[in-house]
Design an enzyme around this catalytic site. Structure first.
Site, PDB file in Angstrom:
ATOM      1  N   HIS A 258       2.100  13.296   4.517  1.00  0.00           N
ATOM      2  CA  HIS A 258       1.931  12.727   5.858  1.00  0.00           C
ATOM      3  C   HIS A 258       0.566  13.085   6.429  1.00  0.00           C
ATOM      4  O   HIS A 258      -0.203  12.217   6.854  1.00  0.00           O
ATOM      5  CB  HIS A 258       3.048  13.247   6.766  1.00  0.00           C
ATOM      6  N   GLU A 259       0.259  14.380   6.431  1.00  0.00           N
ATOM      7  CA  GLU A 259      -1.009  14.819   7.008  1.00  0.00           C
ATOM      8  C   GLU A 259      -2.201  14.366   6.164  1.00  0.00           C
ATOM      9  O   GLU A 259      -3.276  14.094   6.695  1.00  0.00           O
ATOM     10  CB  GLU A 259      -1.021  16.341   7.184  1.00  0.00           C
ATOM     11  N   HIS A 262      -3.216  10.997   7.326  1.00  0.00           N
ATOM     12  CA  HIS A 262      -4.127  11.120   8.466  1.00  0.00           C
ATOM     13  C   HIS A 262      -5.520  11.492   7.975  1.00  0.00           C
ATOM     14  O   HIS A 262      -6.527  10.931   8.425  1.00  0.00           O
ATOM     15  CB  HIS A 262      -3.627  12.208   9.420  1.00  0.00           C
ATOM     16  N   GLU A 288      -1.042   6.844  12.746  1.00  0.00           N
ATOM     17  CA  GLU A 288       0.285   7.168  12.239  1.00  0.00           C
ATOM     18  C   GLU A 288       0.707   6.199  11.139  1.00  0.00           C
ATOM     19  O   GLU A 288       1.472   6.581  10.238  1.00  0.00           O
ATOM     20  CB  GLU A 288       1.297   7.159  13.382  1.00  0.00           C
TER      21      GLU A 288
END
Length: 487
Positions: A258-259, A262, A288
């Site tokens: 997820h990160e 980003h 996101e």
């Protein structure tokens, strides 16, 4: 242009503040908290002073007058700088400094309150930050409700009414879908083999995955913190964080994916334009979309695990006799969890809609700060069928309010919707689809670079999605994705 040099100088201050904030989240000694608050307050006030100074405004006006429109990037930068400036000049520097100090104090109070599962520790700080949010909303102005003014800072060119209508439409299909997904999981009862999954092995495996999907470790790193996040300290300095559970290696893994999503967005922005709108992310809803795309569309897909499961088995021996089919059932399980960051795809947006409702009620003064735990439990009971056992896993679980991030939460669901639509558009290309099915993610990342990252903030979020996919943002592909995977 002189105005662009001024903006780059302000970016130096802001990224210095980001470095101190990252340190505050990771390694700062507890006794240093008060002084760190003073440092961050000073930098926030100084950056705001520079961005609202007569010299800045004069240079911006001069650049606008001299711009002949021949360079669309320059035109877009000036347009966005004007938009940001119009918002900034409405906020007094003293308010910026006071709010920054309040956020630092609130952050440490939140940590203590969460640890003690005691909302009363955080309550006065939330009241303080809510007062700041309302004060800023009034200074910025809004058409219908205060939430509009705050939302504009995270997801420009939209409105609370638009978000509410989108969420209502999504909920009609999502609520029964989530129920079916949960019932399916109950029937299968998937379980991961017992741990421990050593943290050192998780770190090694996570790094392999992050590098494979495209995160550049020469321009970033991964650290450990209470609440996973990604922050940008410079054009080649992207910091990811995660947390570890020795009973379940997938918790940190999906946090890293997820990160990293980003982070790859930040690494893909035009480095020469760092500090300018053309070198910045367009919105949190688009940001996101990148993290959720890599975490969910990619990271939870059978194709991904066809490649990575043998590697996982090398790192975690207890998986060697655990069939891939059973593992996929485990990562595709749908459960009604009290914790947002640990929620599955099928139920995640129920958490976001609850927070959106809470924030609107607070800003519209339909509830008081003192009523937050009670109202949270009431709404949670309605959506999930049970109430959180304490404040730590209820209204205190998220860091956002302690950072003053009121108006932030809707961007998570916008990200889910955008992720599914972007992934569908990208993989509709046969070359990209074939490569992705073989766990070759370079073509997918290249497509995202060309269609999302390279544009920076030169288009509105919805426009960017339409340019990339051929249609305005819609829940269609997201609901199809959830149904195919969970039903």
């Amino acid at each position: 242009m002189e105005i662009f040099e001024r903006v780059r100088q302000i970016s130096l201050i802001n990224t210095t503040a980001s470095t101190l904030s990252w340190d505050q989240e990771t390694y700062l000694p507890s006794k240093s908290a008060d002084y760190r608050a003073r440092q961050l307050s000073y930098l926030a006030a100084h950056a705001h002073t520079l961005s609202t100074s007569p010299g800045y405004l004069a240079d911006l006006k001069k650049a606008e007058d001299e711009n002949d429109g021949s360079d669309p990037t320059v035109t877009a930068n000036l347009r966005e700088l004007r938009r940001e400036s119009d918002r900034s000049i409405k906020i007094p520097t003293d308010l910026v400094a006071r709010e920054s100090a309040a956020q630092s104090a609130a952050h440490h109070a939140w940590i203590a309150a969460r640890k003690a599962a005691d909302y009363s520790i955080f309550q006065p700080h939330l009241q303080n930050l809510l007062d700041f949010a309302l004060e800023k909303a009034e200074l910025w102005g809004y058409t219908n409700e205060p939430y509009d003014a705050l939302l504009e800072g995270y997801e420009r060119a939209t409105s609370t009414a638009t978000i509410a209508a989108l969420f209502d439409d999504l909920l009609k299909d999502l609520a029964p879908l989530a129920t079916q997904a949960v019932n399916k999981t109950k029937a299968l009862s998937p379980r991961l083999p017992a741990g421990p999954y050593p943290i050192s092995q998780q770190q090694a495996f996570n790094a392999i995955v992050a590098e494979k999907i495209g995160f550049d470790f020469d321009a970033g790193r991964i650290d450990t913190t209470t609440h996973p996040f990604c922050t940008t300290l410079g054009p080649c300095d992207i910091r990811l964080t995660t947390r570890y559970e020795e009973s379940d290696f997938t918790s940190s893994l999906f946090g890293v994916m997820h990160e990293a999503g980003h982070g790859m967005y930040e690494q893909g922005l035009p480095a020469d334009d760092f500090g300018l709108p053309s070198g910045a992310a367009v919105s949190l809803g688009i940001h996101e979309s990148q993290s959720r795309l890599w975490e969910n569309q990619v990271g939870r897909s059978p194709e991904f695990w066809d490649h990575f499961y043998p590697i996982a088995q090398e790192h975690f021996p207890q998986l060697k006799d655990f069939p891939l089919e059973k593992f996929l059932q485990f990562i595709h399980r749908a459960e009604l969890s009290p914790i947002r960051v640990e929620a599955d795809e099928a139920t995640y947006d129920l958490h976001i809609i609850l927070r959106f409702q809470m924030e609107r009620m607070l800003l519209n003064k339909e509830i008081t700060v003192a009523q937050v735990p009670e109202k949270w439990s009431e709404l949670f009971q309605k959506s999930f069928g049970f109430a959180p056992e304490n404040d730590a896993v209820g209204c205190l679980q998220d860091i956002h309010w302690s950072m003053g991030g009121i108006g932030y939460f809707p961007t998570y669901t916008l990200g889910n919707i955008n992720a599914a639509q972007l992934f569908h558009a990208a993989t509709s290309d046969p070359v990209i689809g074939k490569a992705t099915n073989s766990a070759d993610y370079a073509p997918l990342l290249t497509w995202l670079r060309e269609n999302v990252h390279n544009h920076g903030a030169t288009h509105n979020p919805a426009t960017l999605v339409e340019m990339a996919t051929g249609s305005a943002p819609t829940t269609e592909h997201y609901l199809k994705h959830l149904s195919a995977r969970y039903i």
